[in-house]
Scaffold this motif. Sequence first.
Motif, PDB file in Angstrom:
ATOM      1  N   PHE A 246       1.089  -1.342  -0.111  1.00 25.47           N
ATOM      2  CA  PHE A 246       0.043  -0.372   0.294  1.00 25.47           C
ATOM      3  C   PHE A 246       1.038   1.047  -0.371  1.00 25.47           C
ATOM      4  O   PHE A 246       0.844   2.667  -1.128  1.00 25.47           O
ATOM      5  N   TYR A 247       1.985   1.349   0.696  1.00 23.21           N
ATOM      6  CA  TYR A 247       2.728   2.243   0.855  1.00 23.21           C
ATOM      7  C   TYR A 247       3.745   2.188   0.132  1.00 23.21           C
ATOM      8  O   TYR A 247       4.129   3.762  -0.643  1.00 23.21           O
ATOM      9  N   THR A 248       3.889   1.779  -0.884  1.00 22.17           N
ATOM     10  CA  THR A 248       4.774   1.719  -2.582  1.00 22.17           C
ATOM     11  C   THR A 248       4.305   2.040  -3.109  1.00 22.17           C
ATOM     12  O   THR A 248       4.459   3.365  -3.891  1.00 22.17           O
ATOM     13  N   PHE A 249       2.172   1.908  -3.833  1.00 26.71           N
ATOM     14  CA  PHE A 249       2.001   1.921  -4.649  1.00 26.71           C
ATOM     15  C   PHE A 249       0.939   3.689  -4.147  1.00 26.71           C
ATOM     16  O   PHE A 249       0.353   4.241  -5.236  1.00 26.71           O
ATOM     17  N   THR A 250       1.203   4.391  -2.986  1.00 26.51           N
ATOM     18  CA  THR A 250       0.361   4.907  -2.226  1.00 26.51           C
ATOM     19  C   THR A 250       1.561   6.634  -2.455  1.00 26.51           C
ATOM     20  O   THR A 250       2.306   7.538  -3.540  1.00 26.51           O
ATOM     21  N   THR A 251       1.853   6.478  -1.435  1.00 24.70           N
ATOM     22  CA  THR A 251       2.574   7.310  -0.655  1.00 24.70           C
ATOM     23  C   THR A 251       4.038   7.928  -1.295  1.00 24.70           C
ATOM     24  O   THR A 251       3.982   9.144  -1.685  1.00 24.70           O
ATOM     25  N   TYR A 252       4.495   6.330  -1.595  1.00 24.74           N
ATOM     26  CA  TYR A 252       5.848   6.656  -2.434  1.00 24.74           C
ATOM     27  C   TYR A 252       6.173   6.556  -3.447  1.00 24.74           C
ATOM     28  O   TYR A 252       6.761   7.470  -4.188  1.00 24.74           O
ATOM     29  N   MET A 253       5.094   6.284  -4.203  1.00 24.93           N
ATOM     30  CA  MET A 253       4.346   6.584  -6.111  1.00 24.93           C
ATOM     31  C   MET A 253       5.419   8.375  -6.599  1.00 24.93           C
ATOM     32  O   MET A 253       5.609   8.374  -7.390  1.00 24.93           O
ATOM     33  N   GLN A 254       4.513   9.157  -5.865  1.00 26.90           N
ATOM     34  CA  GLN A 254       4.816  10.456  -6.641  1.00 26.90           C
ATOM     35  C   GLN A 254       6.054  10.904  -5.680  1.00 26.90           C
ATOM     36  O   GLN A 254       6.944  11.300  -7.152  1.00 26.90           O
ATOM     37  N   LYS A 255       7.128  10.427  -4.968  1.00 30.03           N
ATOM     38  CA  LYS A 255       8.114  10.763  -4.984  1.00 30.03           C
ATOM     39  C   LYS A 255       9.253   9.498  -6.339  1.00 30.03           C
ATOM     40  O   LYS A 255      10.384   9.758  -6.704  1.00 30.03           O
ATOM     41  N   PHE A 256       8.371   8.496  -6.163  1.00 28.41           N
ATOM     42  CA  PHE A 256       9.222   7.437  -7.049  1.00 28.41           C
ATOM     43  C   PHE A 256       9.616   8.166  -8.575  1.00 28.41           C
ATOM     44  O   PHE A 256      10.005   8.031  -9.434  1.00 28.41           O
ATOM     45  N   LEU A 257       8.095   8.604  -8.875  1.00 26.96           N
ATOM     46  CA  LEU A 257       7.838   9.430 -10.099  1.00 26.96           C
ATOM     47  C   LEU A 257       9.228  10.314 -10.316  1.00 26.96           C
ATOM     48  O   LEU A 257      10.223  10.858 -11.133  1.00 26.96           O
ATOM     49  N   VAL A 258       9.435  11.213  -8.994  1.00 25.44           N
ATOM     50  CA  VAL A 258       9.797  12.965  -9.454  1.00 25.44           C
ATOM     51  C   VAL A 258      11.984  12.166  -8.853  1.00 25.44           C
ATOM     52  O   VAL A 258      12.350  11.877 -10.089  1.00 25.44           O
ATOM     53  N   ASN A 259      11.841  11.289  -7.959  1.00 21.42           N
ATOM     54  CA  ASN A 259      13.272  10.542  -8.130  1.00 21.42           C
ATOM     55  C   ASN A 259      14.207   9.621  -8.597  1.00 21.42           C
ATOM     56  O   ASN A 259      15.250   9.858  -9.291  1.00 21.42           O
ATOM     57  N   SER A 260      12.725   8.496  -9.519  1.00 23.90           N
ATOM     58  CA  SER A 260      13.924   7.730 -10.231  1.00 23.90           C
ATOM     59  C   SER A 260      12.773   7.772 -11.700  1.00 23.90           C
ATOM     60  O   SER A 260      14.309   7.912 -12.886  1.00 23.90           O
ATOM     61  N   ALA A 261      12.364   8.015 -11.802  1.00 25.35           N
ATOM     62  CA  ALA A 261      11.383   8.348 -13.445  1.00 25.35           C
ATOM     63  C   ALA A 261      11.667   9.113 -14.003  1.00 25.35           C
ATOM     64  O   ALA A 261      11.552  10.076 -15.600  1.00 25.35           O
ATOM     65  N   GLY A 262      12.578  10.855 -13.144  1.00 19.20           N
ATOM     66  CA  GLY A 262      12.374  11.804 -13.568  1.00 19.20           C
ATOM     67  C   GLY A 262      11.329  12.735 -13.903  1.00 19.20           C
ATOM     68  O   GLY A 262      11.992  14.042 -14.787  1.00 19.20           O
ATOM     69  N   TRP A 263      10.895  12.706 -13.531  1.00 18.65           N
ATOM     70  CA  TRP A 263       8.776  13.707 -13.692  1.00 18.65           C
ATOM     71  C   TRP A 263       8.712  14.978 -12.729  1.00 18.65           C
ATOM     72  O   TRP A 263       9.735  14.923 -11.979  1.00 18.65           O
ATOM     73  N   SER A 264       8.687  15.182 -13.199  1.00 20.07           N
ATOM     74  CA  SER A 264       8.206  17.222 -12.554  1.00 20.07           C
ATOM     75  C   SER A 264       7.513  16.714 -11.178  1.00 20.07           C
ATOM     76  O   SER A 264       6.551  15.672 -11.365  1.00 20.07           O
ATOM     77  N   LYS A 265       7.434  17.732 -10.390  1.00 17.85           N
ATOM     78  CA  LYS A 265       6.498  17.327  -9.011  1.00 17.85           C
ATOM     79  C   LYS A 265       5.056  17.052  -9.938  1.00 17.85           C
ATOM     80  O   LYS A 265       4.450  16.784  -9.229  1.00 17.85           O
TER      81      LYS A 265
END
Length: 422
Positions: A246-265
Amino acid sequence: MQAKSRLRSLVGGSIGNLVEWYDWYVYSAFALYFSKSFFPQGDRTAQLLNTAAVFAIGFLMRPIGGWWLGKYADVRGRKAALTLSVLLMCTGSLLIAVVPPFAVIGVWAPVVLVVARLLQGLSVGGEYGTSATYMSEMATAKHRGFTASFQYVTLIMGQLLALGVLLVLQATMSDTDLNGWGWRIPFAVGAVLAVVALWLRRSIEETHSFEVLPASERRGIAGELFKHPRALLTVLGLTAGGSLGFYTFTTYMQKFLVNSAGWSKDDATSVSAVSLLLFMVLQPLFGALSDRFGRRPQLIVFAALGVLGTIPMLTRLSAAADWMTGFWLIMAALVVMSCYTAISGLVKAELFPAHIRALGVGLPYGIAVSVFGGSAEYVALKFKDMGHENWFFVYVTVMFGVALVAAWALPETRDETMIEDD
């Protein structure tokens, strides 16, 4: 209990649950903005690591909250415990809203932040078990899965509300102001909402299951739990895999997309918000499915698909360059998670007798969510900092395997009786 009274109590309890989880998740939603205020040294990953460590520290209080408020709920009543938990959450949010930054008071800034998160951890640790108990005892037997699913509807709604506030502030404030002082606004809002929830919870009905308990059984003795070792181990196993997922696919996703996939905030926040909205809508559907087909098959599907799909999904998501690809990958994971989240609290409540139900759900849940759910972001960021981000993918997969073992050994609880007065 009359239908109107039952509905009013369920709504009052649910709104309080929404506010509690908004206050809890707003920390994670705004971590990208306030981390510099409390931890000014180091690069972005180092700052996020420090902020995630405080997030994890808050989880250390959740077993204590599950034990203390669980006992309180089993001795003094579900209503009394729910009221106390929201008061603690309000205090924690207010502290974060007003504490000066590191530049003004130095090391005391992160100290106050830790204290606030400890209070919130105590609150939310007791909230889960007591809320699950309250919702399951208030529901009628025929629709217990559907009704109890609203525990996670409001939980996700709280997370969604936190993201909604973030989107509004991103659209109306400059990045400089948001990083400087704007991040305090959602914590102040949370403190005010908690006062409203406190008022609502004072007017809800006590459950009939608790009211008919003889006074001699309202003792809240933790030792009673060890008379139910299978139930304890089941809650621990399901929560270990379920909370990490749950925490991987919800709360961490925002940071994962920014910090790993290189997305904008902004893109990371918007895809998180849309996927969470659909995730929330799915909960009653999967709750109703459990009323028809049973809790155990649904949990087995959840864990088995988690084992098979986590590594390929996270690997693909880390390379996702466009919004739509990221959205569908996250939604696939959240559909699987819904098999667990819609009924997780209910299944755990159905495993224990009424006199230790809140404690039986809250304590083992608090232990497992602290160790696995609360550390999810920190472990993920640590592996990334070490240059082995894929190790986190393997770790999540292994814990889904633990949940699969627990689900396979679970007795079917759909027809478990609870005292009610329909």
